[in-house]
Design an enzyme around this catalytic site. Structure first.
Site, short mmCIF file in Angstrom:
data_model
loop_
_atom_site.label_atom_id
_atom_site.label_comp_id
_atom_site.label_asym_id
_atom_site.label_seq_id
_atom_site.Cartn_x
_atom_site.Cartn_y
_atom_site.Cartn_z
N LYS A 138 -0.67 5.65 -14.28
CA LYS A 138 -2.04 5.82 -14.77
C LYS A 138 -2.78 6.74 -13.83
O LYS A 138 -2.68 6.63 -12.62
CB LYS A 138 -2.77 4.47 -14.84
CG LYS A 138 -2.15 3.51 -15.84
CD LYS A 138 -2.90 2.19 -15.86
CE LYS A 138 -2.28 1.22 -16.83
NZ LYS A 138 -2.96 -0.09 -16.85
N ALA A 179 -4.08 -2.61 -0.70
CA ALA A 179 -4.40 -1.33 -0.06
C ALA A 179 -5.45 -1.51 1.03
O ALA A 179 -5.36 -0.92 2.10
CB ALA A 179 -4.89 -0.34 -1.11
N ASP A 184 4.25 1.29 -11.55
CA ASP A 184 3.10 2.18 -11.44
C ASP A 184 3.56 3.55 -10.94
O ASP A 184 4.69 3.72 -10.47
CB ASP A 184 2.06 1.60 -10.47
CG ASP A 184 1.34 0.40 -11.04
OD1 ASP A 184 1.50 0.12 -12.24
OD2 ASP A 184 0.62 -0.28 -10.28
N MET A 187 -10.72 3.11 -5.70
CA MET A 187 -10.87 4.08 -6.78
C MET A 187 -12.25 4.74 -6.77
O MET A 187 -12.89 4.90 -7.81
CB MET A 187 -10.62 3.40 -8.15
CG MET A 187 -9.22 2.80 -8.27
SD MET A 187 -9.02 1.78 -9.75
CE MET A 187 -9.94 0.29 -9.28
N ILE A 192 -5.41 -7.70 -7.35
CA ILE A 192 -6.57 -6.98 -6.83
C ILE A 192 -6.61 -5.61 -7.49
O ILE A 192 -5.89 -4.68 -7.11
CB ILE A 192 -6.53 -6.85 -5.29
CG1 ILE A 192 -6.53 -8.24 -4.64
CG2 ILE A 192 -7.72 -6.03 -4.80
CD1 ILE A 192 -6.57 -8.22 -3.13
N GLY A 203 1.34 -1.33 -7.41
CA GLY A 203 0.89 -0.97 -6.08
C GLY A 203 -0.06 -2.00 -5.51
O GLY A 203 -0.82 -2.65 -6.24
N GLY A 204 -0.02 -2.19 -4.20
CA GLY A 204 -0.90 -3.17 -3.56
C GLY A 204 -0.55 -4.58 -3.97
O GLY A 204 0.61 -5.00 -3.91
N ASP A 205 -1.55 -5.32 -4.42
CA ASP A 205 -1.37 -6.70 -4.88
C ASP A 205 -1.68 -6.75 -6.38
O ASP A 205 -2.67 -6.15 -6.82
CB ASP A 205 -2.30 -7.64 -4.12
CG ASP A 205 -2.15 -9.08 -4.57
OD1 ASP A 205 -1.32 -9.79 -3.98
OD2 ASP A 205 -2.85 -9.48 -5.53
N GLY A 223 -3.14 5.73 3.01
CA GLY A 223 -2.82 4.76 4.06
C GLY A 223 -1.40 4.27 4.00
O GLY A 223 -0.88 3.97 2.93
N PRO A 266 0.79 -1.24 0.00
CA PRO A 266 0.00 0.00 0.00
C PRO A 266 0.81 1.28 0.00
O PRO A 266 0.23 2.36 -0.13
CB PRO A 266 -0.82 -0.12 1.29
CG PRO A 266 0.05 -0.94 2.19
CD PRO A 266 0.73 -1.94 1.30
#
Length: 263
Positions: A65, A127, A43, A177, A101, A96-98, A206, A20
């Site tokens: 993006k 996230a 990203d 989002m 997902i 970012g994140g996984d 976060g 995250p």
């Protein structure tokens, strides 16, 4: 089959979840992959400290993006990755994140496999999990929620999507989002039967500096976003579990300010 992290194996793709935001939430395996990279395709919201883990000689390529504006369309990102792999490079696709997902990792795996190239996926802390943990917000709880769902709030045909049953008593809904469409999301959920006084949390930035965890009620979600000038990245959590969190009650504060102003 030997791991793709084998340094003798050349010409491969490793999709890596960067978590995250906080570099300390990277997995050990993610760090190993970054240290082996020749190319890092990343990203836009990746912390520079994460990128610094890759060797100084590794080429870093941003494919950031933003809403309605992409550096490269997804098909071009796929082609870019494949082209570098075919040169024999170790390409880390840092997301970012996984990756699986709302990260389009599935599309990239399909493209790489269709090209006949090897690919591995290293999961990351999503996230939702990272931001909720920081805010002391349990997404499930024996007394309050036995189900959790993840949805994207920024997509075509939002009003036509069927979210019935995803939010309400005993359930938690996590919306990625959704900053720009928060008012529409609240209206949609209330039309689908979620009560206007359902607790909602907005977890902004976060695990990063300047993080905020804000709490209100569903009917006030859109107005609170505007009052507090919430900006991406942020996730929205809808459900009774929000009341267990450390998120700051911004509706109560707003009411106190209004009473003091107009008394």
């Amino acid at each position: 089959m030997a791991s793709l992290l084998d340094p003798t194996s050349r010409g491969r793709v490793i999709l890596v979840g960067a978590g995250p935001g906080d570099p300390r939430l990277l997995t050990v395996r993610a760090v190993e992959a970054l240290r082996a990279a020749d190319i890092v395709v990343h990203d836009g919201l990746i912390d520079p400290r994460v990128l610094d883990i890759a060797p100084p000689t590794a080429q870093r390529i941003s494919v950031a993006k933003q809403r309605a504006r992409h550096t490269l369309p997804q098909e071009s990102i796929n082609a870019l990755i494949i082209a570098h792999v075919r040169t024999g490079a170790i390409v880390v696709r840092l997301k970012g994140g996984d990756p699986f997902i709302f990260g389009r990792g599935g599309e990239e795996v399909e493209a790489v496999r269709a090209a006949g190239l090897p690919v591995e996926v290293i999961p990351g802390v999503s996230a939702a999990l990272g931001c909720a943990a920081e805010a002391m917000l349990p997404l499930t709880h024996r007394d309050h929620s036995s189900a959790v769902s993840f949805v994207a709030g920024q997509c075509k045909g939002l009003a036509d999507q069927d979210w019935s049953g995803l939010a309400g008593k005993g359930r938690t809904l996590v919306i990625y989002m959704g900053v720009a469409t928060a008012s529409d999301i609240a209206d949609k959920l209330m039309r689908d039967g979620v009560t206007p006084d359902m607790p909602v949390a907005v977890l902004e930035r976060g695990t990063l500096s300047g993080a905020r965890a804000l709490r209100t009620l569903l009917a006030d979600l859109g107005p609170m976003m505007a009052r507090e000038k919430v900006a991406s990245p942020a996730i929205i959590v809808v459900g009774e579990v929000v009341e267990l969190s450390d998120a700051e009650d911004r509706l109560g504060r707003w009411a106190s300010v209004a009473e003091g102003t107009f008394a």
